[in-house]
Design an enzyme around this catalytic site. Sequence first.
Site, short mmCIF file in Angstrom:
data_model
loop_
_atom_site.label_atom_id
_atom_site.label_comp_id
_atom_site.label_asym_id
_atom_site.label_seq_id
_atom_site.Cartn_x
_atom_site.Cartn_y
_atom_site.Cartn_z
N ASP A 7 -5.78 9.68 4.11
CA ASP A 7 -6.63 10.67 3.38
C ASP A 7 -5.41 11.62 2.26
O ASP A 7 -4.98 12.62 2.87
CB ASP A 7 -7.46 11.62 4.49
N ARG A 16 -2.39 19.83 -1.56
CA ARG A 16 -2.68 21.14 -0.75
C ARG A 16 -2.99 22.27 -1.60
O ARG A 16 -3.68 23.22 -1.09
CB ARG A 16 -1.63 21.34 0.27
N GLU A 26 1.62 20.01 8.43
CA GLU A 26 1.99 20.51 9.72
C GLU A 26 3.37 20.29 9.84
O GLU A 26 4.29 21.18 10.57
CB GLU A 26 1.31 19.63 10.64
N GLU A 41 -4.67 8.75 9.40
CA GLU A 41 -6.16 8.81 10.01
C GLU A 41 -6.56 7.44 10.28
O GLU A 41 -5.99 6.37 10.08
CB GLU A 41 -7.23 9.24 8.93
N GLN A 63 -6.54 22.12 -3.02
CA GLN A 63 -7.23 22.37 -1.64
C GLN A 63 -7.35 23.61 -1.48
O GLN A 63 -8.75 24.26 -1.18
CB GLN A 63 -6.88 21.63 -0.67
N THR A 66 -7.01 13.90 10.51
CA THR A 66 -5.56 13.61 10.82
C THR A 66 -5.50 13.54 12.29
O THR A 66 -5.90 14.49 13.09
CB THR A 66 -4.94 14.66 10.27
N ASP A 70 -15.66 12.19 6.17
CA ASP A 70 -14.50 12.43 6.68
C ASP A 70 -14.52 13.71 7.72
O ASP A 70 -14.78 14.67 7.43
CB ASP A 70 -13.22 12.69 5.90
N GLU A 91 -2.14 12.02 5.04
CA GLU A 91 -2.90 12.48 6.30
C GLU A 91 -3.21 10.83 6.91
O GLU A 91 -3.72 10.17 6.63
CB GLU A 91 -4.28 13.10 6.29
N LYS A 116 -9.15 16.07 -2.61
CA LYS A 116 -9.17 14.76 -1.74
C LYS A 116 -9.75 13.49 -2.73
O LYS A 116 -9.44 12.42 -2.38
CB LYS A 116 -10.10 14.91 -0.68
N HIS A 169 -4.41 19.07 15.14
CA HIS A 169 -4.40 19.14 13.69
C HIS A 169 -5.03 20.62 12.95
O HIS A 169 -4.23 20.98 12.54
CB HIS A 169 -5.08 18.13 12.93
N THR A 204 -8.06 7.62 -1.47
CA THR A 204 -8.10 7.52 0.02
C THR A 204 -7.74 5.87 0.43
O THR A 204 -8.59 5.01 -0.39
CB THR A 204 -9.45 7.70 0.53
#
Length: 422
Positions: free
Chosen positions: A238, A242, A369, A206, A245, A355, A131, A204, A258, A138, A262
Site C-alpha cells: 500500500d 505521508r 515507523e 500488507e 496524507q 500494515t 484497506d 506498507e 494512497k 502499527h 497499490t
Amino acid sequence: MTTMKSFIPISPESHFSLQNLPYGVFKPTQAAQARPAVAIGEYVLDLSAVSRAGLFNGPLLSGSDCFLQSSLNAFMAMGKPAWKEARATIQKILSVDEPTLRDNAELQKNALFPMGQVQLMLPAVIGDYTDFLTSKYHITNCLVALYGPECQIPSNWVHLPEAYHGRASSVVISGTNIHRPRGQKCPLGKSTPEFGPSTKLDFELEMAILVGPGNEFGTSVNVDDAAEHIFGLVLMNDWSARDVQAWESQPLGPFLAKSFGTSISPWIVTLEALEPFACEALVQDPTPLPYLSGKSCKSFDIPLEVSIKLAGEENTSIICRSNFKHLYWTLEQMVAHHTINGCNLRPGDMLGTGTISGPEPESLACLLELSLDGKNTVKLGTDITRTYLEDGDEVILTACCEGDGYKVGFGTCSGKILPAIS
C-alpha cells in the site's frame, strides 16, 4: 502432511510446491489471451488447456467454462466445494505417479510454460478494494512517530477493525513501476499548503484477501462462515505519500496519498494451502461484540520480509522481518465487519489487512515507523541510509511458510519508484 511429489522438478527452495498450487492469470505471449493458471515450481500450468483436455471431470467442474475466462472471478465465485475439487484434480495430474500429463508430451507442450517466459497479470478483476488497519503494533508506532509517546490508541480501535475504501482502478501487478505522486502538503510550521512531488514516499507491508462468493445486498456474513467467502491471500504494498496524507486526512481519511498505486503479487495462495500453518490469533481484550466473536480465533504463521534494491545495484538490503500472526484482527472478522451493515461483497473484491508490523524493532513494516517519520535514518548496506523512498528504489515484499520438506510461498511483490510526472 505427507510430502507429495510432482513429476516436475521442484527446487526445495521453491515457493510453489505441489502442496501450494497458488492461482494466477498469465499470457504465454504478449498477443495471447489471458488465462487462469497455477504455479508449480518454475512453471505455470495453463488451466484452460487442462479444462479443454477434459481433465476437470468432477461433478462441479465438468462442463464449466470457469477456466476458459481471462480472470479467476468465475472460479472464485463457485465456492469452496469447487475449489477443493479443482485442487484435488490439479494435485493428481501433477503428481509423480499419475501418467495423464506426465506421459503426454503434446499436452505438456500446450499446458506447461516456463514462468520466466510468460507475462503474469492481475489474477482477478478487482471491483472494489477496502484497506483495513488490523495491527495494534502499527497503529501504536505510527501514533508515537507522529504525535509522541503520550499519544494513545483511539478507544474505538479495540472494538472494531477500522478501514477505508481504496481505489481499485490503481491496483497493479507486481513489477509495475510507480511514479512519485504529487499533491498538496503543508510542512511543519506553515499554515498554508504547497503543491509538488511527495518527499515522504513510503511502502506498507500488507497482505490482502481476494473474496470468493459474495453476499447479497442487505445481508451480512456470519463471522463463523466468513472463511467460506475467502478465496485466498496475496502480498500487497500500500504505497503511501505521508506528507500528502498528513494534510488531506483531516478529518476524513486518506485519498490522493494512497490512490496513486497499490501493488499486489500475482499468485493467490488459498486458505487450504495455508491450513498447515494455522495458529492461534492474538488475544483480543476487551472481548469483541458478539457479531465479531467466532467459535475460533485463528491466524496464520506466515513469515514476511521487505527488502530495498537501489538503482543500479544487484544486491538488496532487508529492512523488515515480520509475520502475519502479529495482526490483532482476523481475516474472518474483517469480512464479518465489512458486511454487518448489509454491504455486499463480490467475487474478486480485495480487502487489505493494513500494515503488518510486529513487536520487535526489525518487524516495523513501513518507513514511517522505521524512521520515526524521518527523525531517524534506516541503513541500507554500509554507507547508504534512507528516511523515505528515493527515486530508483525498488521495494520487494516476500512471504513463505516452511513445511516438512516443502514450502508454501507467495513469490514476490515488487515495485520501483520513478520520478514524478511533471
